[in-house]
Motif scaffolding. Structure first.
Motif, PDB file in Angstrom:
ATOM      1  N   LEU A  22       0.836  -1.186   0.000  1.00  0.00           N
ATOM      2  CA  LEU A  22       0.000   0.000   0.000  1.00  0.00           C
ATOM      3  C   LEU A  22       0.877   1.244   0.000  1.00  0.00           C
ATOM      4  O   LEU A  22       1.771   1.389   0.834  1.00  0.00           O
ATOM      5  N   VAL A  23       0.630   2.132  -0.951  1.00  0.00           N
ATOM      6  CA  VAL A  23       1.336   3.410  -1.028  1.00  0.00           C
ATOM      7  C   VAL A  23       0.316   4.499  -0.728  1.00  0.00           C
ATOM      8  O   VAL A  23      -0.620   4.709  -1.499  1.00  0.00           O
ATOM      9  N   ASP A  24       0.509   5.180   0.401  1.00  0.00           N
ATOM     10  CA  ASP A  24      -0.423   6.220   0.829  1.00  0.00           C
ATOM     11  C   ASP A  24       0.111   7.577   0.378  1.00  0.00           C
ATOM     12  O   ASP A  24       1.069   8.098   0.943  1.00  0.00           O
ATOM     13  N   ALA A  25      -0.509   8.145  -0.647  1.00  0.00           N
ATOM     14  CA  ALA A  25      -0.118   9.449  -1.178  1.00  0.00           C
ATOM     15  C   ALA A  25      -1.198  10.487  -0.875  1.00  0.00           C
ATOM     16  O   ALA A  25      -1.360  11.453  -1.613  1.00  0.00           O
ATOM     17  N   THR A  26      -1.910  10.295   0.234  1.00  0.00           N
ATOM     18  CA  THR A  26      -3.007  11.195   0.565  1.00  0.00           C
ATOM     19  C   THR A  26      -2.563  12.422   1.358  1.00  0.00           C
ATOM     20  O   THR A  26      -3.293  13.403   1.412  1.00  0.00           O
ATOM     21  N   THR A  31      -9.188  10.011   1.053  1.00  0.00           N
ATOM     22  CA  THR A  31      -8.886   9.278  -0.177  1.00  0.00           C
ATOM     23  C   THR A  31      -9.967   9.531  -1.217  1.00  0.00           C
ATOM     24  O   THR A  31     -11.150   9.342  -0.946  1.00  0.00           O
ATOM     25  N   MET A  37      -1.689  -1.055  -9.365  1.00  0.00           N
ATOM     26  CA  MET A  37      -0.593  -1.055 -10.325  1.00  0.00           C
ATOM     27  C   MET A  37      -0.309  -2.482 -10.827  1.00  0.00           C
ATOM     28  O   MET A  37      -0.739  -3.464 -10.214  1.00  0.00           O
ATOM     29  N   HIS A  41       0.897  -3.209  -6.326  1.00  0.00           N
ATOM     30  CA  HIS A  41       0.850  -2.128  -5.349  1.00  0.00           C
ATOM     31  C   HIS A  41      -0.494  -1.413  -5.492  1.00  0.00           C
ATOM     32  O   HIS A  41      -1.039  -1.314  -6.593  1.00  0.00           O
ATOM     33  N   VAL A  43      -2.111   2.255  -4.744  1.00  0.00           N
ATOM     34  CA  VAL A  43      -1.779   3.643  -4.434  1.00  0.00           C
ATOM     35  C   VAL A  43      -3.073   4.388  -4.147  1.00  0.00           C
ATOM     36  O   VAL A  43      -3.991   4.373  -4.969  1.00  0.00           O
ATOM     37  N   SER A  45      -4.780   8.133  -3.192  1.00  0.00           N
ATOM     38  CA  SER A  45      -4.476   9.543  -3.391  1.00  0.00           C
ATOM     39  C   SER A  45      -5.641  10.419  -2.943  1.00  0.00           C
ATOM     40  O   SER A  45      -6.796  10.011  -3.029  1.00  0.00           O
ATOM     41  N   GLU A  52      -5.577  13.297 -11.409  1.00  0.00           N
ATOM     42  CA  GLU A  52      -4.455  12.365 -11.572  1.00  0.00           C
ATOM     43  C   GLU A  52      -4.198  12.065 -13.049  1.00  0.00           C
ATOM     44  O   GLU A  52      -3.056  12.102 -13.506  1.00  0.00           O
TER      45      GLU A  52
END
Length: 66
Positions: A22-26, A31, A37, A41, A43, A45, A52
Motif C-alpha cells: 500500500l502506497v499512501d499518497a493522501t 482518499t 498497479m 501495489h 496507491v 491519493s 491524476e
C-alpha cells in the motif's frame, strides 16, 4: 469504478497494507482515488481521478518533447 469508502475498496487497501504493497499518497487527507498497479501495489491519493489522469498526460507530453 469503486468508491474509496466502499467495503470492497477498504478490503483492497487492507489486503495491500498487510502485504506491504500500500502506497499512501493522501498526505493525511481523504482518499479520493485508488490505483492498482501492475506490480500489485495499491496507491491511494487525495486527488480526484480526473486530476491524476490530467497530470499523467502532462508528464507524458513533457517526456515526449524532451
Amino acid at each position: 469504478m469503486s468508491v474509496p469508502d466502499s467495503a470492497p475498496s477498504k478490503v483492497l487497501m487492507q489486503g495491500a497494507g498487510s502485504k506491504g504493497l500500500l502506497v499512501d499518497a493522501t498526505g493525511r487527507k481523504k482518499t479520493k482515488s485508488i490505483f492498482v498497479m501492475d506490480s500489485d501495489h495499491v496507491v491511494i491519493s487525495a486527488l480526484s481521478i480526473e486530476t491524476e489522469l490530467a497530470r499523467i498526460e502532462e508528464n507524458d507530453d513533457d517526456a515526449s518533447e524532451g
